[in-house]
Design a protein around this motif. Structure first.
Motif, PDB file in Angstrom:
ATOM      1  N   ASP A  16      47.310  67.255  28.774  1.00 43.19           N
ATOM      2  CA  ASP A  16      48.266  65.844  29.241  1.00 43.19           C
ATOM      3  C   ASP A  16      50.491  66.554  28.391  1.00 43.19           C
ATOM      4  OD1 ASP A  16      49.495  63.803  30.413  1.00 43.19           O
ATOM      5  OD2 ASP A  16      48.144  62.373  28.885  1.00 43.19           O
ATOM      6  N   GLU A  17      50.777  65.468  29.500  1.00 41.10           N
ATOM      7  CA  GLU A  17      52.152  65.746  28.391  1.00 41.10           C
ATOM      8  C   GLU A  17      52.373  64.414  28.453  1.00 41.10           C
ATOM      9  OE1 GLU A  17      54.870  64.089  30.458  1.00 41.10           O
ATOM     10  OE2 GLU A  17      53.670  63.382  32.196  1.00 41.10           O
ATOM     11  N   ALA A  18      54.739  64.515  27.515  1.00 41.58           N
ATOM     12  CA  ALA A  18      54.807  63.116  27.354  1.00 41.58           C
ATOM     13  C   ALA A  18      56.540  63.599  27.611  1.00 41.58           C
ATOM     14  CB  ALA A  18      54.175  63.131  25.403  1.00 41.58           C
ATOM     15  N   GLY A  19      56.959  63.037  27.735  1.00 40.26           N
ATOM     16  CA  GLY A  19      58.508  62.273  27.107  1.00 40.26           C
ATOM     17  C   GLY A  19      58.913  62.993  29.385  1.00 40.26           C
ATOM     18  N   ARG A  20      58.223  62.394  30.223  1.00 39.75           N
ATOM     19  CA  ARG A  20      59.007  62.838  31.121  1.00 39.75           C
ATOM     20  C   ARG A  20      59.617  62.350  32.279  1.00 39.75           C
ATOM     21  NH1 ARG A  20      54.107  64.218  36.291  1.00 39.75           N
ATOM     22  NH2 ARG A  20      55.180  63.862  37.990  1.00 39.75           N
ATOM     23  N   GLY A  21      59.199  60.819  31.650  1.00 42.81           N
ATOM     24  CA  GLY A  21      60.441  60.128  32.033  1.00 42.81           C
ATOM     25  C   GLY A  21      62.149  59.831  31.680  1.00 42.81           C
ATOM     26  N   SER A  26      63.038  67.750  25.151  1.00 45.23           N
ATOM     27  CA  SER A  26      62.193  68.197  26.136  1.00 45.23           C
ATOM     28  C   SER A  26      61.012  67.809  26.858  1.00 45.23           C
ATOM     29  CB  SER A  26      62.156  69.924  25.741  1.00 45.23           C
ATOM     30  OG  SER A  26      62.778  70.624  24.344  1.00 45.23           O
ATOM     31  N   VAL A  27      60.549  68.125  27.449  1.00 42.49           N
ATOM     32  CA  VAL A  27      59.129  67.951  28.143  1.00 42.49           C
ATOM     33  C   VAL A  27      57.814  68.617  26.639  1.00 42.49           C
ATOM     34  CG1 VAL A  27      58.765  69.283  30.350  1.00 42.49           C
ATOM     35  CG2 VAL A  27      57.686  66.869  29.853  1.00 42.49           C
ATOM     36  N   TYR A  28      57.332  67.454  26.669  1.00 38.74           N
ATOM     37  CA  TYR A  28      55.986  67.912  25.849  1.00 38.74           C
ATOM     38  C   TYR A  28      54.666  68.592  26.710  1.00 38.74           C
ATOM     39  CZ  TYR A  28      58.805  69.178  21.140  1.00 38.74           C
ATOM     40  OH  TYR A  28      59.557  69.889  20.505  1.00 38.74           O
ATOM     41  N   ALA A  29      53.846  69.198  25.962  1.00 43.73           N
ATOM     42  CA  ALA A  29      51.980  68.953  26.917  1.00 43.73           C
ATOM     43  C   ALA A  29      51.411  69.346  26.293  1.00 43.73           C
ATOM     44  CB  ALA A  29      52.086  69.798  28.331  1.00 43.73           C
ATOM     45  N   ALA A  30      50.533  69.356  25.577  1.00 44.08           N
ATOM     46  CA  ALA A  30      49.494  70.246  24.880  1.00 44.08           C
ATOM     47  C   ALA A  30      48.084  69.734  25.103  1.00 44.08           C
ATOM     48  CB  ALA A  30      48.759  68.249  23.732  1.00 44.08           C
ATOM     49  N   ALA A  31      47.238  71.200  24.982  1.00 46.49           N
ATOM     50  CA  ALA A  31      45.961  71.655  25.311  1.00 46.49           C
ATOM     51  C   ALA A  31      44.714  71.157  24.392  1.00 46.49           C
ATOM     52  CB  ALA A  31      45.796  72.664  25.380  1.00 46.49           C
ATOM     53  N   VAL A  70      50.807  73.281  21.167  1.00 46.09           N
ATOM     54  CA  VAL A  70      51.312  71.983  22.359  1.00 46.09           C
ATOM     55  C   VAL A  70      52.314  73.002  23.046  1.00 46.09           C
ATOM     56  CG1 VAL A  70      53.744  70.582  22.041  1.00 46.09           C
ATOM     57  CG2 VAL A  70      51.372  70.485  20.325  1.00 46.09           C
ATOM     58  N   GLY A  71      53.089  73.125  23.726  1.00 42.80           N
ATOM     59  CA  GLY A  71      53.647  73.789  24.679  1.00 42.80           C
ATOM     60  C   GLY A  71      54.945  73.034  25.208  1.00 42.80           C
ATOM     61  N   ILE A  72      56.143  73.727  24.986  1.00 41.33           N
ATOM     62  CA  ILE A  72      56.939  73.087  25.146  1.00 41.33           C
ATOM     63  C   ILE A  72      57.907  73.106  26.466  1.00 41.33           C
ATOM     64  CG2 ILE A  72      59.996  72.300  24.140  1.00 41.33           C
ATOM     65  CD1 ILE A  72      57.968  72.869  21.884  1.00 41.33           C
ATOM     66  N   VAL A  73      59.138  72.419  27.476  1.00 39.98           N
ATOM     67  CA  VAL A  73      59.529  73.240  28.148  1.00 39.98           C
ATOM     68  C   VAL A  73      61.505  72.225  28.501  1.00 39.98           C
ATOM     69  CG1 VAL A  73      60.338  72.779  30.736  1.00 39.98           C
ATOM     70  CG2 VAL A  73      58.502  73.244  30.100  1.00 39.98           C
ATOM     71  N   THR A  74      62.157  72.890  27.755  1.00 39.26           N
ATOM     72  CA  THR A  74      64.012  72.519  27.535  1.00 39.26           C
ATOM     73  C   THR A  74      64.196  71.739  28.440  1.00 39.26           C
ATOM     74  OG1 THR A  74      64.722  74.026  28.283  1.00 39.26           O
ATOM     75  CG2 THR A  74      63.693  74.814  25.297  1.00 39.26           C
ATOM     76  N   PRO A  75      65.012  70.803  28.263  1.00 40.83           N
ATOM     77  CA  PRO A  75      66.171  69.988  29.085  1.00 40.83           C
ATOM     78  C   PRO A  75      66.850  71.018  30.239  1.00 40.83           C
ATOM     79  CG  PRO A  75      66.850  69.005  28.046  1.00 40.83           C
ATOM     80  CD  PRO A  75      65.917  70.473  26.586  1.00 40.83           C
ATOM     81  N   GLU A  76      67.613  72.167  29.202  1.00 39.75           N
ATOM     82  CA  GLU A  76      68.226  72.758  30.535  1.00 39.75           C
ATOM     83  C   GLU A  76      67.301  73.766  31.801  1.00 39.75           C
ATOM     84  OE1 GLU A  76      70.250  72.982  26.098  1.00 39.75           O
ATOM     85  OE2 GLU A  76      67.911  73.717  27.336  1.00 39.75           O
TER      86      GLU A  76
END
Length: 203
Positions: A16-21, A26-31, A70-76
Protein backbone atom coordinates in the motif's frame (compact mmCIF):
# COMPACT_ATOMS: atom_id res chain seq x y z
CA UNK A 1 -11.87 -9.88 10.93
CA UNK A 2 -9.36 -9.25 8.16
CA UNK A 3 -8.22 -12.16 5.99
CA UNK A 4 -4.70 -13.53 6.33
CA UNK A 5 -4.14 -14.66 2.73
CA UNK A 6 -5.36 -14.25 -0.83
CA UNK A 7 -2.98 -16.71 -2.49
CA UNK A 8 -3.16 -20.00 -0.62
CA UNK A 9 0.17 -21.70 -0.05
CA UNK A 10 2.31 -18.82 -1.38
CA UNK A 11 4.58 -16.36 0.41
CA UNK A 12 2.50 -13.25 -0.13
CA UNK A 13 3.49 -9.59 0.19
CA UNK A 14 0.86 -6.94 0.82
CA UNK A 15 1.50 -3.44 -0.60
CA UNK A 16 0.00 0.00 0.00
CA UNK A 17 1.06 3.61 -0.43
CA UNK A 18 0.62 6.92 1.43
CA UNK A 19 0.73 10.49 0.24
CA UNK A 20 -0.70 10.12 -3.23
CA UNK A 21 -3.04 13.12 -2.91
CA UNK A 22 -0.52 15.43 -1.22
CA UNK A 23 0.71 18.69 -2.71
CA UNK A 24 4.15 18.28 -1.15
CA UNK A 25 6.56 15.55 -0.15
CA UNK A 26 7.54 12.14 -1.43
CA UNK A 27 5.09 9.28 -1.88
CA UNK A 28 5.81 6.34 0.42
CA UNK A 29 4.86 2.69 0.00
CA UNK A 30 5.37 -0.39 2.12
CA UNK A 31 5.52 -4.10 1.45
CA UNK A 32 4.84 -6.58 4.26
CA UNK A 33 5.01 -10.37 4.46
CA UNK A 34 3.22 -11.73 7.52
CA UNK A 35 3.51 -15.26 8.92
CA UNK A 36 1.11 -17.84 7.56
CA UNK A 37 -2.16 -17.93 9.54
CA UNK A 38 -1.20 -14.65 11.25
CA UNK A 39 -3.99 -12.95 13.18
CA UNK A 40 -4.17 -9.52 14.79
CA UNK A 41 -7.64 -8.12 15.34
CA UNK A 42 -6.25 -4.62 15.93
CA UNK A 43 -4.92 -4.34 12.37
CA UNK A 44 -7.05 -2.22 10.04
CA UNK A 45 -6.84 0.37 7.28
CA UNK A 46 -4.51 3.07 8.67
CA UNK A 47 -7.12 5.75 7.95
CA UNK A 48 -9.48 4.06 10.44
CA UNK A 49 -6.93 4.21 13.27
CA UNK A 50 -5.79 6.98 15.59
CA UNK A 51 -2.25 8.26 15.22
CA UNK A 52 -1.28 6.70 18.56
CA UNK A 53 -2.70 3.32 17.51
CA UNK A 54 -0.87 3.43 14.16
CA UNK A 55 2.49 3.91 15.86
CA UNK A 56 1.76 1.16 18.39
CA UNK A 57 0.85 -1.19 15.56
CA UNK A 58 3.96 -0.25 13.59
CA UNK A 59 6.11 -1.72 16.36
CA UNK A 60 4.01 -4.90 16.42
CA UNK A 61 4.11 -5.27 12.62
CA UNK A 62 7.88 -4.81 12.49
CA UNK A 63 8.31 -7.37 15.27
CA UNK A 64 5.92 -9.97 13.85
CA UNK A 65 6.46 -9.67 10.08
CA UNK A 66 8.49 -12.24 8.19
CA UNK A 67 9.80 -9.26 6.20
CA UNK A 68 8.88 -5.61 5.66
CA UNK A 69 10.28 -2.64 3.75
CA UNK A 70 9.44 0.91 2.74
CA UNK A 71 9.95 2.45 -0.72
CA UNK A 72 10.09 6.16 -1.52
CA UNK A 73 9.62 8.23 -4.70
CA UNK A 74 10.59 11.91 -4.54
CA UNK A 75 8.56 14.96 -5.63
CA UNK A 76 10.97 15.44 -8.57
CA UNK A 77 10.30 11.90 -9.75
CA UNK A 78 6.54 12.35 -9.26
CA UNK A 79 6.63 15.43 -11.52
CA UNK A 80 8.48 13.46 -14.20
CA UNK A 81 6.47 10.22 -14.24
CA UNK A 82 3.10 11.22 -12.65
CA UNK A 83 1.71 10.12 -9.30
CA UNK A 84 0.16 6.82 -10.44
CA UNK A 85 3.48 5.60 -11.86
CA UNK A 86 5.28 7.01 -8.82
CA UNK A 87 2.99 5.14 -6.39
CA UNK A 88 3.60 1.87 -8.23
CA UNK A 89 7.35 2.55 -8.39
CA UNK A 90 7.39 3.14 -4.61
CA UNK A 91 5.73 -0.25 -4.12
CA UNK A 92 8.27 -1.90 -6.43
CA UNK A 93 11.09 -0.26 -4.47
CA UNK A 94 9.63 -1.60 -1.24
CA UNK A 95 9.35 -5.10 -2.74
CA UNK A 96 12.97 -4.85 -3.93
CA UNK A 97 14.14 -4.40 -0.34
CA UNK A 98 12.30 -7.35 1.24
CA UNK A 99 14.72 -9.76 2.92
CA UNK A 100 12.43 -12.67 1.96
CA UNK A 101 11.39 -13.06 -1.68
CA UNK A 102 7.61 -13.13 -2.06
CA UNK A 103 5.87 -15.55 -4.40
CA UNK A 104 2.82 -13.30 -4.95
CA UNK A 105 1.74 -9.71 -4.34
CA UNK A 106 -1.57 -8.22 -3.21
CA UNK A 107 -2.05 -4.47 -3.65
CA UNK A 108 -4.52 -1.94 -2.30
CA UNK A 109 -6.47 -0.20 -5.08
CA UNK A 110 -7.08 -1.09 -8.70
CA UNK A 111 -3.82 -0.28 -10.51
CA UNK A 112 -0.45 -2.01 -10.44
CA UNK A 113 2.30 -3.01 -12.86
CA UNK A 114 3.71 -6.50 -12.87
CA UNK A 115 6.58 -6.94 -10.45
CA UNK A 116 9.22 -9.29 -11.86
CA UNK A 117 7.56 -12.63 -12.65
CA UNK A 118 5.21 -12.67 -9.66
CA UNK A 119 1.42 -13.04 -9.85
CA UNK A 120 -0.38 -10.04 -8.37
CA UNK A 121 -3.92 -9.03 -7.51
CA UNK A 122 -5.28 -5.53 -6.92
CA UNK A 123 -7.98 -5.26 -4.26
CA UNK A 124 -10.12 -2.15 -3.88
CA UNK A 125 -10.21 -1.17 -0.20
CA UNK A 126 -7.77 -4.02 0.36
CA UNK A 127 -6.39 -2.29 3.46
CA UNK A 128 -9.70 -3.07 5.16
CA UNK A 129 -9.81 -6.69 3.90
CA UNK A 130 -6.34 -8.26 4.12
CA UNK A 131 -3.93 -8.13 7.04
CA UNK A 132 -0.75 -7.72 4.98
CA UNK A 133 -2.19 -4.74 3.07
CA UNK A 134 -3.45 -3.17 6.32
CA UNK A 135 0.03 -3.63 7.79
CA UNK A 136 1.59 -2.02 4.70
CA UNK A 137 -0.83 0.91 4.94
CA UNK A 138 0.23 1.52 8.55
CA UNK A 139 3.95 1.42 7.78
CA UNK A 140 3.62 3.65 4.71
CA UNK A 141 1.49 6.19 6.60
CA UNK A 142 3.63 6.38 9.74
CA UNK A 143 6.97 6.57 7.94
CA UNK A 144 5.62 9.27 5.64
CA UNK A 145 4.24 11.18 8.63
CA UNK A 146 7.67 11.03 10.27
CA UNK A 147 9.20 12.44 7.08
CA UNK A 148 6.64 15.28 6.80
CA UNK A 149 7.05 16.14 10.49
CA UNK A 150 10.77 16.56 9.79
CA UNK A 151 10.09 18.84 6.81
CA UNK A 152 7.65 20.86 8.92
CA UNK A 153 10.55 21.99 11.12
CA UNK A 154 12.26 23.39 8.02
CA UNK A 155 9.09 25.00 6.61
CA UNK A 156 6.68 25.63 9.53
CA UNK A 157 4.50 28.11 7.61
CA UNK A 158 2.82 25.34 5.55
CA UNK A 159 1.31 23.58 8.61
CA UNK A 160 2.73 20.21 7.54
CA UNK A 161 2.70 18.99 11.14
CA UNK A 162 -1.09 18.97 10.86
CA UNK A 163 -1.83 18.44 7.17
CA UNK A 164 1.18 16.22 6.21
CA UNK A 165 1.26 17.93 2.81
CA UNK A 166 -2.40 17.39 1.91
CA UNK A 167 -4.35 20.24 0.23
CA UNK A 168 -5.91 21.99 3.22
CA UNK A 169 -7.05 25.61 3.10
CA UNK A 170 -4.16 26.65 5.36
CA UNK A 171 -1.63 24.85 3.15
CA UNK A 172 -2.91 26.51 -0.02
CA UNK A 173 -3.02 29.95 1.62
CA UNK A 174 0.64 29.51 2.64
CA UNK A 175 1.55 28.61 -0.97
CA UNK A 176 -0.17 31.82 -2.12
CA UNK A 177 1.69 33.86 0.48
CA UNK A 178 5.14 32.27 0.50
CA UNK A 179 5.41 30.44 -2.83
CA UNK A 180 6.57 26.84 -3.07
CA UNK A 181 9.35 24.83 -1.47
CA UNK A 182 11.68 22.30 -3.12
CA UNK A 183 9.31 19.64 -1.74
CA UNK A 184 6.16 20.80 -3.56
CA UNK A 185 4.95 18.78 -6.55
CA UNK A 186 5.09 21.26 -9.40
CA UNK A 187 2.92 19.14 -11.69
CA UNK A 188 0.00 19.46 -9.22
CA UNK A 189 -2.71 22.11 -9.16
CA UNK A 190 -1.25 23.61 -6.00
CA UNK A 191 -3.79 26.40 -5.49
CA UNK A 192 -6.88 24.39 -6.43
CA UNK A 193 -7.77 26.90 -9.15
CA UNK A 194 -7.26 24.65 -12.15
CA UNK A 195 -3.87 26.19 -12.94
CA UNK A 196 -0.56 24.41 -12.70
CA UNK A 197 1.77 26.35 -10.47
CA UNK A 198 5.07 26.35 -12.33
CA UNK A 199 5.18 30.15 -12.22
CA UNK A 200 5.83 30.11 -8.46
CA UNK A 201 9.22 30.99 -7.11
CA UNK A 202 10.64 28.53 -4.63
CA UNK A 203 11.17 29.94 -1.17
Amino acid sequence: MLLSHYYEGKIEAGCDEAGRGCLAGSVYAAAVILPEDYQNELLNDSKQLTEKKRYQLREIIERDAVAWAVGIVTPEEIDKINILNASILAMHRALDQLKVRPEAVIVDGNRFKKYKDLPHTTIVKGDGKYLAIAAASILAKTYRDDYMNGLAKEYPQYDWLSNKGYPTKKHREAIKQFGITPYHRKSYNLLGDGQLSLEFEEC
